[in-house]
Motif scaffolding. Structure first.
Motif: not given
Length: 484
Positions: A407-423
């Motif tokens: 989700q776009r909200e995940q992309l813009l979040s602060k999480t550093r999980k690799r599945e989000i950080a890489l995208p």
């Protein structure tokens, strides 16, 4: 105000300030030190009668913030400078205590004074200090409202996609600050008419109420001015300047994300204007609840008035826009030509639609040909094959999110999980590759990230892709999708 009470309150403030300054090892207290003067400058003691101390505060927020952050320190200050037995009350600006609130009881001795008449708090300008934000000696200032004459209600095409927002906007323009729609929060995608509608309100107010001060400001300019004021230690005058505005319009308010100091200043400006019946109009590319890295108290205030969404124009609205544009250029088309244009040109925003219509007019002029259905079809086909796709940051974000199934909200979040950080890093990388946006601008649109974060992401993707086959494949696939 009773002179004795003023002296007592000054000693209490000094006691609290000294204790904050001495808090070298207490991070929480040191943080409070930064907001102390900004907060208590607008708090006044108005009476101390029969063991009841009453503080005048601009809004309920001030009361809640004092209770949450300064109550223990305030209690100690009153105990030291007064004694025991006083109950603490709050009076919201221009309202006396209702008597229904439960007072906060402290063991402090009371001192009797008479309660003075509560007067409206107004911004005060420093008499001997001229700067970019304040002009001494006057309450109203003559400023450039930054309004464009062509963005009036007369030029705003109303349709199902924007009817609700347009109706509310016209109502506000008739009675700015006096409706329940304060603030008006207009949100929607790129180019759907948010700025036009906000400017139309400002123009209408200027016409109906020439004495009112109206200001349209982009969030980028607001941030730049705040940074300049902070560097020159003129933050107070910066706030005074904006507090003198009768109708304040801030465009793209979502770009305040991640800018804590600017948000603090905006919050106090917002509270003052709202409390004094001034109209606030905000635009954003997302709804209040979807704006990340923004203080909860600010998001809460966004919701005080009314949020109105403007969607992409449907067929009927696109047709109206085309008719309006062509008629202003002295061009008339048959119904079948208009229907064809409106059905074939399915852009998301009004700006893109106008761009296509301008292209049609240009083709007709260049080839010196009268408009016909065949000419329109030929022109649209040429545009489809030769016109380069407009690639912007939201479009890149959409492609990356769809590719990785997030989700776009995940992309813009602060999480550093690799599945989000890489995208996220890939989105930043492609934003720099395909747009002219600066690192700072990319960071703002990526959830309020710092420009250094964007630079690091671009360098990382560029370096790792040379040795990582999987990342190289991601880049190849995404390039194809972005350019298709």
């Amino acid at each position: 105000m009773n002179e004795n009470l003023v002296l007592i309150w000054d000693r209490c403030l000094q006691f609290m300030r000294d204790n904050l300054n001495a808090a070298e090892d207490n991070t929480d207290l040191k943080k409070l030190e930064n907001s102390f003067d900004l907060l208590f400058d607008k708090v006044q003691p108005i009476s101390l009668v029969n063991n009841n101390l009453t503080l005048l505060v601009p809004s309920d927020f001030y009361k809640e913030y004092i209770e949450d952050n300064y109550l223990s320190l305030l209690s100690a200050a009153l105990k030291k400078n007064i004694g025991k037995g006083v109950k603490l009350w709050y009076s919201v600006m221009e309202n006396k205590p209702s008597g229904k609130e439960k007072p906060i009881t402290m063991n402090v001795k009371g001192i009797s004074t008479q309660q003075p008449k509560i007067q409206e708090a107004r911004p005060v300008l420093r008499e001997n200090n001229v700067n970019a934000f304040a002009v001494p000696g006057i309450k109203k200032i003559n400023i450039d409202s930054n309004l464009k004459a062509d963005q009036s209600f007369d030029n705003f095409i109303e349709g199902e996609s924007n009817k609700f927002a347009s109706t509310v906007a016209r109502s506000i323009a008739k009675r700015p600050g006096s409706t329940a729609f304060n603030p008006l929060f207009v949100y929607g995608g790129y180019g759907v008419g948010k700025t036009h509608l906000a400017q139309a309100i400002g123009l209408e107010v200027k016409s109906a109420y020439p004495e009112k001060v109206v200001l349209y400001q982009s969030s980028e300019k607001f941030i730049q001015d705040f940074v300049k004021a902070a560097k020159s230690q003129n933050k107070t005058d910066f706030q005074h300047y904006y507090q003198m505005i009768d109708v304040l319009i801030i465009d793209d308010i979502q770009f305040l994300s991640g800018k804590a100091a600017t948000q603090d200043s905006f919050f106090h400006i917002f509270d003052y204007l709202h409390q004094n019946g001034k109209q606030i109009i905000l635009t954003s590319d997302k709804a209040p609840a979807d704006i990340l890295d923004t203080q909860e108290r600010i998001i809460s205030r966004f919701k005080w008035g009314l949020s109105a969404e403007i969607k992409s124009p449907n067929f009927d609205t696109r047709r109206k826009i085309i008719v309006d544009k062509l008629s202003r250029d002295g061009i008339e088309l048959t119904d079948d030509m208009l229907d064809y244009l409106a059905s074939e040109v399915k852009t998301n925003g009004v700006r893109e639609l106008i761009g296509v219509v301008n292209a049609v007019i240009a083709y007709s002029t260049v080839y010196k040909s009268d408009f016909s259905l065949d000419l329109l079809k030929d022109t649209i086909n040429k545009l489809a094959t030769t016109q380069k796709k407009t690639i912007n940051i939201p479009y890149i974000q959409e492609i990356v999110c769809d590719y990785f199934g997030i989700q776009r909200e995940q992309l813009l979040s602060k999480t550093r999980k690799r599945e989000i950080a890489l995208p996220r890093q890939l989105a930043m990388y492609f934003a720099k590759e395909y747009t002219n946006a600066t690192f700072t601008k990319i960071g703002e649109e990526m959830g309020g990230k710092d420009h250094s974060t964007v630079m690091y992401a671009c360098d990382t993707i560029r370096d790792v892709s040379k040795i990582d086959k999987e990342l190289k494949k991601y880049i190849k696939d995404l390039k194809e999708k972005i350019a298709q």
